[in-house]
Design a protein around this motif. Structure first.
Motif, PDB file in Angstrom:
ATOM      1  N   PRO A 126     -13.011 -14.735   9.964  1.00 44.85           N
ATOM      2  CA  PRO A 126     -11.909 -15.247  10.792  1.00 44.85           C
ATOM      3  C   PRO A 126     -10.876 -14.192  11.170  1.00 44.85           C
ATOM      4  N   GLU A 127     -10.800 -13.098  10.429  1.00 47.49           N
ATOM      5  CA  GLU A 127      -9.796 -12.070  10.735  1.00 47.49           C
ATOM      6  C   GLU A 127     -10.325 -10.986  11.663  1.00 47.49           C
ATOM      7  N   LEU A 128     -11.591 -11.107  12.078  1.00 44.81           N
ATOM      8  CA  LEU A 128     -12.186 -10.076  12.940  1.00 44.81           C
ATOM      9  C   LEU A 128     -12.686 -10.675  14.243  1.00 44.81           C
ATOM     10  N   PRO A 129     -12.645  -9.894  15.335  1.00 48.36           N
ATOM     11  CA  PRO A 129     -13.244 -10.409  16.582  1.00 48.36           C
ATOM     12  C   PRO A 129     -14.740 -10.645  16.350  1.00 48.36           C
ATOM     13  N   SER A 130     -15.248 -11.762  16.846  1.00 50.39           N
ATOM     14  CA  SER A 130     -16.667 -12.080  16.635  1.00 50.39           C
ATOM     15  C   SER A 130     -17.553 -11.218  17.521  1.00 50.39           C
TER      16      SER A 130
ATOM     17  N   LEU B  14     -20.091  -6.135   9.171  1.00 50.16           N
ATOM     18  CA  LEU B  14     -18.763  -6.567   8.704  1.00 50.16           C
ATOM     19  C   LEU B  14     -17.977  -5.423   8.073  1.00 50.16           C
ATOM     20  N   CYS B  15     -18.670  -4.590   7.295  1.00 47.62           N
ATOM     21  CA  CYS B  15     -17.988  -3.482   6.603  1.00 47.62           C
ATOM     22  C   CYS B  15     -17.408  -2.492   7.611  1.00 47.62           C
TER      23      CYS B  15
ATOM     24  N   ILE C 261      -9.346  -3.673  10.560  1.00 48.15           N
ATOM     25  CA  ILE C 261      -8.303  -4.130   9.635  1.00 48.15           C
ATOM     26  C   ILE C 261      -7.660  -2.948   8.897  1.00 48.15           C
ATOM     27  N   VAL C 262      -8.493  -2.079   8.325  1.00 50.20           N
ATOM     28  CA  VAL C 262      -7.927  -0.927   7.604  1.00 50.20           C
ATOM     29  C   VAL C 262      -7.450   0.128   8.604  1.00 50.20           C
TER      30      VAL C 262
END
Ligand code: SF4
Length: 220
Positions: A39-43, A132-133, A140-141
């Motif tokens: 949910p915190e990343l663009p799909s 995802l990583c 995010i980072v």
């Protein structure tokens, strides 16, 4: 906020405009399996496990629910035979890609699949290449210490030139977000070793009450 009305599994609901089909289904409490969605990343729709069927019979088609936006009056089936068949094939491909990944074994077993018809390149592989990583590190980072290298079948997640990355801050987000827990790291004697580099672990100065307060204000 404007809302869009659509049908999911025959149930009419209204959701905010801009929602994806996956978000709409989640609002309804319908469980759609996902691997590369966060949910915190663009799909990006990499894994294709969240596929659903849209449209009116016989002119229906399959789309990734994590990237497809809601449309007024759209008819969506999340567990039709066509969808389940597509998910079974995706799981067989994932099982061939990462035969040792417990999560994939479990998801496949839930759908009655215990073996893949497709050939596996590496019987010990755990990475499903969901990305995802890499996306977490980048989005995010904000450091892009790792990326995807090579084309399939040699595609893998790694640091630039397979060397310890200067950009890595040792946060471990890549390892924590990985659904198959394949990114190795060691924590010992106050140190974390990850991606070939060693980082000293420092106690967080933020007091517990502050942390709890900030957590309670974060919209999950
Ligand atoms: S290492 Fe984990 S998060 Fe990264 S692509 Fe592979 S399975 Fe996905």
């Amino acid at each position: 906020m404007e809302e869009v009305g659509l049908l999911i599994n025959g149930i009419y609901l209204k959701v905010p405009q801009g929602y994806t089909l996956l978000q709409a289904a989640q609002q309804l409490g319908v469980d759609i399996p996902t691997l590369c969605y966060h949910p915190e990343l663009p799909s990006e729709g990499n894994c294709r496990l969240c596929v659903v069927e849209i449209g009116e019979y016989p002119r229906t088609r399959l789309v990734n629910s994590c990237t497809y936006p809601v449309e007024p009056g759209l008819n969506v089936q999340t567990h039709s035979e066509k969808v389940l068949q597509a998910r079974r094939i995706v799981l067989e491909l994932l099982l061939a890609r990462a035969p040792k990944a417990k999560l994939i074994q479990d998801l496949a077993a839930e759908m009655g699949i215990h073996e893949s018809r497709f050939k596996s390149e590496d019987p010990y592989e755990l990475c499903v290449l969901c990305g995802l990583c890499v996306r977490t590190c980048r989005e995010i980072v904000g450091v892009s210490a790792i990326s995807m290298a090579n084309r399939t079948p040699g595609k893998l997640v790694t640091t630039p030139f397979l060397e310890p990355s200067d950009a890595c801050i040792g946060c471990g987000s890549c390892a924590f977000v990985c659904p198959t827990e394949v990114i190795p790291y060691i924590e010992k004697d106050g140190k974390r070793i990850i991606w070939g580099r060693e980082f000293e672990l420092v106690r967080c100065n933020v007091k517990l009450e502050q942390k709890l307060k900030s957590i309670s204000t974060v919209k999950l």
